[in-house]
Design a protein around this motif. Structure first.
Motif, PDB file in Angstrom:
ATOM      1  N   LEU A 156     -32.749 -21.207  -7.446  1.00  0.00           N
ATOM      2  CA  LEU A 156     -32.037 -21.737  -8.612  1.00  0.00           C
ATOM      3  C   LEU A 156     -32.019 -23.260  -8.612  1.00  0.00           C
ATOM      4  CD1 LEU A 156     -29.027 -19.250  -8.661  1.00  0.00           C
ATOM      5  CD2 LEU A 156     -30.769 -19.480 -10.454  1.00  0.00           C
ATOM      6  N   ILE A 157     -31.793 -23.853  -7.455  1.00  0.00           N
ATOM      7  CA  ILE A 157     -31.700 -25.315  -7.347  1.00  0.00           C
ATOM      8  C   ILE A 157     -33.014 -25.992  -7.716  1.00  0.00           C
ATOM      9  CG2 ILE A 157     -31.469 -27.204  -5.644  1.00  0.00           C
ATOM     10  CD1 ILE A 157     -28.759 -26.016  -6.381  1.00  0.00           C
ATOM     11  N   PRO A 208     -27.013 -24.733 -14.556  1.00  0.00           N
ATOM     12  CA  PRO A 208     -27.428 -23.333 -14.398  1.00  0.00           C
ATOM     13  C   PRO A 208     -27.542 -22.920 -12.928  1.00  0.00           C
ATOM     14  CG  PRO A 208     -29.210 -24.639 -15.351  1.00  0.00           C
ATOM     15  CD  PRO A 208     -28.008 -25.523 -15.269  1.00  0.00           C
ATOM     16  N   ALA A 209     -27.942 -23.837 -12.079  1.00  0.00           N
ATOM     17  CA  ALA A 209     -28.063 -23.510 -10.654  1.00  0.00           C
ATOM     18  C   ALA A 209     -26.700 -23.247 -10.038  1.00  0.00           C
ATOM     19  CB  ALA A 209     -28.765 -24.652  -9.915  1.00  0.00           C
ATOM     20  N   ILE A 210     -25.746 -24.118 -10.285  1.00  0.00           N
ATOM     21  CA  ILE A 210     -24.416 -23.959  -9.688  1.00  0.00           C
ATOM     22  C   ILE A 210     -23.738 -22.709 -10.236  1.00  0.00           C
ATOM     23  CG2 ILE A 210     -22.110 -24.976  -9.526  1.00  0.00           C
ATOM     24  CD1 ILE A 210     -23.529 -27.727  -9.290  1.00  0.00           C
ATOM     25  N   LEU A 211     -23.833 -22.490 -11.539  1.00  0.00           N
ATOM     26  CA  LEU A 211     -23.235 -21.282 -12.113  1.00  0.00           C
ATOM     27  C   LEU A 211     -23.892 -20.026 -11.548  1.00  0.00           C
ATOM     28  CD1 LEU A 211     -22.752 -22.346 -15.851  1.00  0.00           C
ATOM     29  CD2 LEU A 211     -21.030 -22.235 -14.028  1.00  0.00           C
ATOM     30  N   GLY A 212     -25.198 -20.069 -11.363  1.00  0.00           N
ATOM     31  CA  GLY A 212     -25.906 -18.928 -10.779  1.00  0.00           C
ATOM     32  C   GLY A 212     -25.478 -18.664  -9.341  1.00  0.00           C
ATOM     33  N   ILE A 248     -24.010  -5.494  -3.009  1.00  0.00           N
ATOM     34  CA  ILE A 248     -24.668  -4.831  -1.895  1.00  0.00           C
ATOM     35  C   ILE A 248     -23.839  -5.061  -0.650  1.00  0.00           C
ATOM     36  CG2 ILE A 248     -26.961  -5.045  -2.899  1.00  0.00           C
ATOM     37  CD1 ILE A 248     -27.468  -7.422  -1.078  1.00  0.00           C
ATOM     38  N   ALA A 249     -24.156  -4.307   0.375  1.00  0.00           N
ATOM     39  CA  ALA A 249     -23.401  -4.435   1.622  1.00  0.00           C
ATOM     40  C   ALA A 249     -23.509  -5.856   2.144  1.00  0.00           C
ATOM     41  CB  ALA A 249     -23.940  -3.450   2.649  1.00  0.00           C
ATOM     42  N   SER A 250     -22.413  -6.358   2.670  1.00  0.00           N
ATOM     43  CA  SER A 250     -22.399  -7.711   3.206  1.00  0.00           C
ATOM     44  C   SER A 250     -22.985  -7.689   4.604  1.00  0.00           C
ATOM     45  CB  SER A 250     -20.971  -8.242   3.230  1.00  0.00           C
ATOM     46  OG  SER A 250     -20.976  -9.529   3.776  1.00  0.00           O
ATOM     47  N   THR A 251     -24.204  -8.121   4.709  1.00  0.00           N
ATOM     48  CA  THR A 251     -24.922  -8.173   5.975  1.00  0.00           C
ATOM     49  C   THR A 251     -25.554  -9.551   6.096  1.00  0.00           C
ATOM     50  OG1 THR A 251     -26.987  -7.449   4.952  1.00  0.00           O
ATOM     51  CG2 THR A 251     -25.506  -5.712   5.773  1.00  0.00           C
ATOM     52  N   PRO A 252     -26.042  -9.895   7.277  1.00  0.00           N
ATOM     53  CA  PRO A 252     -26.786 -11.157   7.365  1.00  0.00           C
ATOM     54  C   PRO A 252     -27.955 -11.203   6.375  1.00  0.00           C
ATOM     55  CG  PRO A 252     -26.219 -10.387   9.556  1.00  0.00           C
ATOM     56  CD  PRO A 252     -25.826  -9.284   8.590  1.00  0.00           C
ATOM     57  N   GLU A 253     -28.544 -10.060   6.087  1.00  0.00           N
ATOM     58  CA  GLU A 253     -29.646 -10.020   5.130  1.00  0.00           C
ATOM     59  C   GLU A 253     -29.168 -10.373   3.723  1.00  0.00           C
ATOM     60  OE1 GLU A 253     -29.006  -7.494   7.334  1.00  0.00           O
ATOM     61  OE2 GLU A 253     -30.673  -7.867   8.693  1.00  0.00           O
ATOM     62  N   SER A 254     -27.980  -9.872   3.332  1.00  0.00           N
ATOM     63  CA  SER A 254     -27.470 -10.201   1.995  1.00  0.00           C
ATOM     64  C   SER A 254     -27.092 -11.673   1.915  1.00  0.00           C
ATOM     65  CB  SER A 254     -26.290  -9.303   1.608  1.00  0.00           C
ATOM     66  OG  SER A 254     -25.192  -9.493   2.460  1.00  0.00           O
ATOM     67  N   GLU A 255     -26.606 -12.230   3.019  1.00  0.00           N
ATOM     68  CA  GLU A 255     -26.281 -13.653   3.036  1.00  0.00           C
ATOM     69  C   GLU A 255     -27.553 -14.491   2.916  1.00  0.00           C
ATOM     70  OE1 GLU A 255     -23.911 -13.995   6.584  1.00  0.00           O
ATOM     71  OE2 GLU A 255     -22.580 -12.431   5.839  1.00  0.00           O
ATOM     72  N   LEU A 256     -28.616 -14.046   3.585  1.00  0.00           N
ATOM     73  CA  LEU A 256     -29.900 -14.739   3.475  1.00  0.00           C
ATOM     74  C   LEU A 256     -30.429 -14.639   2.047  1.00  0.00           C
ATOM     75  CD1 LEU A 256     -32.169 -16.328   4.777  1.00  0.00           C
ATOM     76  CD2 LEU A 256     -33.180 -14.150   5.505  1.00  0.00           C
ATOM     77  N   LEU A 257     -30.236 -13.486   1.424  1.00  0.00           N
ATOM     78  CA  LEU A 257     -30.637 -13.325   0.027  1.00  0.00           C
ATOM     79  C   LEU A 257     -29.907 -14.325  -0.865  1.00  0.00           C
ATOM     80  CD1 LEU A 257     -32.194 -11.767  -2.167  1.00  0.00           C
ATOM     81  CD2 LEU A 257     -30.275 -10.161  -2.227  1.00  0.00           C
ATOM     82  N   VAL A 258     -28.631 -14.545  -0.607  1.00  0.00           N
ATOM     83  CA  VAL A 258     -27.852 -15.513  -1.384  1.00  0.00           C
ATOM     84  C   VAL A 258     -28.442 -16.919  -1.206  1.00  0.00           C
ATOM     85  CG1 VAL A 258     -25.603 -16.657  -1.594  1.00  0.00           C
ATOM     86  CG2 VAL A 258     -25.731 -14.159  -1.415  1.00  0.00           C
ATOM     87  N   VAL A 259     -28.771 -17.288   0.025  1.00  0.00           N
ATOM     88  CA  VAL A 259     -29.345 -18.616   0.280  1.00  0.00           C
ATOM     89  C   VAL A 259     -30.715 -18.742  -0.392  1.00  0.00           C
ATOM     90  CG1 VAL A 259     -30.208 -20.189   2.059  1.00  0.00           C
ATOM     91  CG2 VAL A 259     -28.053 -18.979   2.408  1.00  0.00           C
ATOM     92  N   GLN A 260     -31.526 -17.711  -0.293  1.00  0.00           N
ATOM     93  CA  GLN A 260     -32.846 -17.748  -0.932  1.00  0.00           C
ATOM     94  C   GLN A 260     -32.719 -17.896  -2.447  1.00  0.00           C
ATOM     95  OE1 GLN A 260     -34.273 -14.039   0.739  1.00  0.00           O
ATOM     96  NE2 GLN A 260     -35.756 -15.128   2.020  1.00  0.00           N
ATOM     97  N   GLU A 261     -31.824 -17.129  -3.043  1.00  0.00           N
ATOM     98  CA  GLU A 261     -31.629 -17.203  -4.485  1.00  0.00           C
ATOM     99  C   GLU A 261     -31.067 -18.574  -4.880  1.00  0.00           C
ATOM    100  OE1 GLU A 261     -31.626 -15.861  -8.505  1.00  0.00           O
ATOM    101  OE2 GLU A 261     -32.747 -15.317  -6.708  1.00  0.00           O
ATOM    102  N   ALA A 262     -30.153 -19.097  -4.072  1.00  0.00           N
ATOM    103  CA  ALA A 262     -29.584 -20.425  -4.351  1.00  0.00           C
ATOM    104  C   ALA A 262     -30.678 -21.485  -4.317  1.00  0.00           C
ATOM    105  CB  ALA A 262     -28.485 -20.750  -3.345  1.00  0.00           C
ATOM    106  N   ALA A 263     -31.545 -21.423  -3.323  1.00  0.00           N
ATOM    107  CA  ALA A 263     -32.641 -22.398  -3.231  1.00  0.00           C
ATOM    108  C   ALA A 263     -33.569 -22.277  -4.439  1.00  0.00           C
ATOM    109  CB  ALA A 263     -33.409 -22.195  -1.933  1.00  0.00           C
TER     110      ALA A 263
END
Length: 180
Positions: free
Chosen positions: A23-24, A32-36, A6-21
């Motif tokens: 997974l963790i 699995p969390a780190i690979l994800g 998806i387009a690299s926006t602050p929203e996509s970066e926030l999505l990455v942080v939300q998904e990382a949290a």
């Protein structure tokens, strides 16, 4: 979560942080969390060939323990003494490194990933320390195309947040292992 970039926006970066949290918090096993996290960095933000290097118990040399987009051969070649190359220096100093163009920086060793396998355009390398209680315990590193519209500063900030989450996952795993 979508698998397409998806387009690299602050929203996509926030999505990455939300998904990382998310997974963790799923398991005490950090794998699995780190690979994800490495997968979504590549798929959503174009931060490719992500890897987490940790010291080996035998020698203390850094080795690629988790990766996304690297072959088994590339992972096996990714070993660095503390202070050696970009990743070894990041681990030694606890300071991040931003190599704007890997072809122009002698600190970048191109040991794990042969330059011929990367795109013909300028490729950057970003490495941030994974720190627990003020001590580096590993390194999170990625390649990115230099000419991305997104500023490097945003990638650095995001990678530092994700390195913190990874560090916590690794620490929890260590604590669980000590108690079992």
């Amino acid at each position: 979560m979508q698998d397409q970039a998806i387009a690299s926006t602050p929203e996509s970066e926030l999505l990455v942080v939300q998904e990382a949290a998310r997974l963790i918090t799923r398991s005490t096993d950090p794998k699995p969390a780190i690979l994800g996290i490495l997968r979504i960095l590549s798929q959503l933000l174009g931060l490719n060939r992500g890897r987490v290097l940790l010291p080996t118990t035998e020698t203390g040399a850094l080795a690629i323990c988790y990766s996304y987009g690297l072959t088994d051969t590339e992972k096996a070649r990714g070993r660095y003494m503390v202070g050696e190359g970009v990743s070894g220096k990041v681990f030694q100093t606890g300071q991040l490194a931003l190599i704007q163009n890997i072809d122009e920086d002698p600190m970048y060793l191109a040991r794990a990933v042969d330059r011929a396998t990367l795109p013909d355009e300028a490729v950057s390398y970003i490495a941030v320390p994974i720190i627990i209680e003020e001590n580096p315990i590993g390194v999170l590193a990625v390649h990115r195309l230099r000419q991305r519209a997104r500023p490097f500063q945003r990638d650095l900030a995001l990678l530092q947040v994700l390195a913190t989450l990874m560090g916590q996952a690794l620490r929890v795993n260590e604590l669980v292992a000590e108690h079992t």
